[in-house]
Design a protein around this motif. Structure first.
Motif, short mmCIF file in Angstrom:
data_model
loop_
_atom_site.label_atom_id
_atom_site.label_comp_id
_atom_site.label_asym_id
_atom_site.label_seq_id
_atom_site.Cartn_x
_atom_site.Cartn_y
_atom_site.Cartn_z
N GLY A 181 -0.86 7.27 -5.84
CA GLY A 181 -1.89 7.69 -4.90
C GLY A 181 -2.68 8.89 -5.35
O GLY A 181 -3.92 8.89 -5.32
N ALA A 182 -2.00 9.96 -5.78
CA ALA A 182 -2.71 11.18 -6.18
C ALA A 182 -3.52 10.97 -7.44
O ALA A 182 -4.62 11.50 -7.58
CB ALA A 182 -1.70 12.31 -6.37
N LYS A 183 -3.00 10.18 -8.38
CA LYS A 183 -3.70 9.96 -9.65
C LYS A 183 -4.95 9.10 -9.47
O LYS A 183 -5.96 9.29 -10.14
CB LYS A 183 -2.76 9.30 -10.65
CG LYS A 183 -3.30 9.25 -12.07
CD LYS A 183 -2.26 8.75 -13.03
CE LYS A 183 -2.77 8.78 -14.46
NZ LYS A 183 -3.05 10.17 -14.93
N ILE A 237 0.83 -1.21 0.00
CA ILE A 237 0.00 0.00 0.00
C ILE A 237 0.87 1.25 0.00
O ILE A 237 0.55 2.24 -0.68
CB ILE A 237 -0.94 -0.01 1.22
CG1 ILE A 237 -1.92 -1.18 1.11
CG2 ILE A 237 -1.71 1.31 1.33
CD1 ILE A 237 -2.79 -1.36 2.33
N GLY A 238 1.97 1.23 0.75
CA GLY A 238 2.86 2.38 0.78
C GLY A 238 3.48 2.67 -0.58
O GLY A 238 3.56 3.84 -1.00
N VAL A 239 3.90 1.64 -1.29
CA VAL A 239 4.49 1.84 -2.63
C VAL A 239 3.44 2.36 -3.60
O VAL A 239 3.70 3.28 -4.39
CB VAL A 239 5.11 0.52 -3.13
CG1 VAL A 239 5.53 0.65 -4.59
CG2 VAL A 239 6.30 0.13 -2.28
N LEU A 240 2.23 1.80 -3.56
CA LEU A 240 1.17 2.28 -4.44
C LEU A 240 0.80 3.73 -4.13
O LEU A 240 0.59 4.54 -5.04
CB LEU A 240 -0.07 1.39 -4.29
CG LEU A 240 0.04 -0.02 -4.89
CD1 LEU A 240 -1.22 -0.82 -4.60
CD2 LEU A 240 0.30 0.04 -6.39
N VAL A 264 5.89 2.80 4.04
CA VAL A 264 7.08 2.03 3.65
C VAL A 264 8.12 2.04 4.76
O VAL A 264 8.70 1.00 5.11
CB VAL A 264 7.66 2.59 2.34
CG1 VAL A 264 9.01 1.96 2.03
CG2 VAL A 264 6.70 2.35 1.18
N THR A 265 8.33 3.22 5.35
CA THR A 265 9.30 3.33 6.44
C THR A 265 8.88 2.49 7.64
O THR A 265 9.70 1.79 8.24
CB THR A 265 9.47 4.80 6.85
OG1 THR A 265 9.86 5.57 5.73
CG2 THR A 265 10.52 4.94 7.95
N ILE A 300 8.03 14.12 -7.06
CA ILE A 300 8.30 14.43 -8.48
C ILE A 300 7.46 13.53 -9.39
O ILE A 300 6.84 14.00 -10.35
CB ILE A 300 9.80 14.26 -8.76
CG1 ILE A 300 10.61 15.30 -7.98
CG2 ILE A 300 10.07 14.39 -10.25
CD1 ILE A 300 12.09 15.11 -8.05
N LEU A 301 7.44 12.23 -9.09
CA LEU A 301 6.70 11.30 -9.93
C LEU A 301 5.22 11.63 -9.97
O LEU A 301 4.60 11.68 -11.04
CB LEU A 301 6.92 9.88 -9.42
CG LEU A 301 6.12 8.77 -10.14
CD1 LEU A 301 6.53 8.70 -11.60
CD2 LEU A 301 6.32 7.43 -9.45
N GLN A 302 4.63 11.88 -8.79
CA GLN A 302 3.19 12.13 -8.76
C GLN A 302 2.84 13.50 -9.33
O GLN A 302 1.75 13.68 -9.89
CB GLN A 302 2.68 12.00 -7.33
CG GLN A 302 2.85 10.60 -6.77
CD GLN A 302 1.88 10.33 -5.64
OE1 GLN A 302 0.71 10.07 -5.86
NE2 GLN A 302 2.38 10.41 -4.42
N THR A 303 3.74 14.45 -9.21
CA THR A 303 3.51 15.75 -9.85
C THR A 303 3.46 15.61 -11.36
O THR A 303 2.61 16.20 -12.04
CB THR A 303 4.61 16.74 -9.44
OG1 THR A 303 4.61 16.91 -8.02
CG2 THR A 303 4.40 18.09 -10.11
#
Length: 269
Positions: free
Chosen positions: A46-48, A38-41, A212-213, A251-254
């Motif tokens: 998540g935002a998308k 779930i943390g990786v997703l 994840v942490t 950066i990725l989700q932006t």
């Protein structure tokens, strides 16, 4: 950063293990694996996926509620379930900005409480007395065996005992807790309603990084305690890794949630 995480997680997990039967707790491998996935997703998509997830969640909740209470209406149950699912899904879509604000308010309040608790609440676990068996005259009344107790009732009872102990140690803890939660929640609500995309990117990146942490930290604490205990000695490297993961998620989700550029009209010939 990693020092605060270890100082927060270690006594909290120890409190849960002390007052709950191990066999009644979720399997650690399943729980930690779920947290990691779930943390990786959340950190990547998540935002998308937030809007369709909220819509489907509301639709499912409406369908379940109609299935449970739909018998009170004169409509056929399948029609009631479908109608309730559609209406609840529309409520999720049309009020999406409000739900983002409420989610941001809850998460900001939890973060603020964790920060406050790590400094003013968690340390008092060390002075929290363990329950002692009752006595009557010269006879000792044994406690109910831990394996015969209800896990969540036992944890709730011990949490109440700890809160009472905490208020004797720090009389204003309840007022500060409510004030901090309310202030952080109001700030999160305003940010979530006014800047939906920014809020979704930051919150899902933060929540994903936290999951994840936590999954990795609890895994180390359970299976490789020597590595867990050595983390504070490598605090700089661990902090850099956490911040890099969080920055990569931002950066990725932006980029994934960026609106496509509008096509310019072609010049008239």
């Amino acid at each position: 950063m990693i020092e605060h995480i270890t100082e927060f997680m270690a006594p909290l997990s120890g409190f849960i293990r002390q007052h709950a039967p191990v066999q009644d707790l979720p399997r650690s491998d399943v729980l930690l694996g779920s947290m990691l996935v779930i943390g990786v997703l959340a950190s990547t998509l998540g935002a998308k996926l937030a809007r369709p997830i909220v819509t489907l969640t509301f639709a499912a909740a409406g369908g379940v509620a109609a299935g449970v209470y739909g018998g009170a209406f004169d409509f056929p149950l399948p029609v009631t379930v479908i109608l309730a699912s559609v209406l609840a899904g529309l409520a999720g879509v049309l009020a999406f900005r409000l739900w983002v604000g409420i989610g941001a308010a809850v998460l900001f309040a939890l973060i603020a409480l964790c920060l406050y608790g790590s400094a003013h609440i968690i340390p008092h676990l060390q002075t929290f007395p363990a329950p002692e068996p009752g006595t009557a005259a010269e006879f000792t009344i044994p406690d109910v065996p831990l394996e015969q107790q209800n896990t969540w009732e036992n944890l709730g009872h011990e949490a109440e005992r700890f809160w009472a102990h905490l208020k004797t140690e720090q009389a204003d803890v309840e007022e500060y807790t409510l004030l901090i939660a309310a202030a952080a929640g109001l700030f999160g609500l305003l940010i979530g309603v006014l800047a939906v995309r920014f809020t979704l990117v930051v919150l899902t990146a933060g929540a994903g990084t936290l999951l994840v942490t936590s999954a990795l930290g609890l895994s180390l604490q359970s299976y490789w305690p020597q590595v867990w205990e050595s983390l504070p000695a490598h605090a700089r490297e661990v902090n850099v890794a956490l911040l890099a993961f969080f920055a990569a998620s931002l950066i990725l989700q932006t980029l994934l949630t960026r609106r496509p550029p509008e096509a310019e009209p072609s010049a008239a010939e």
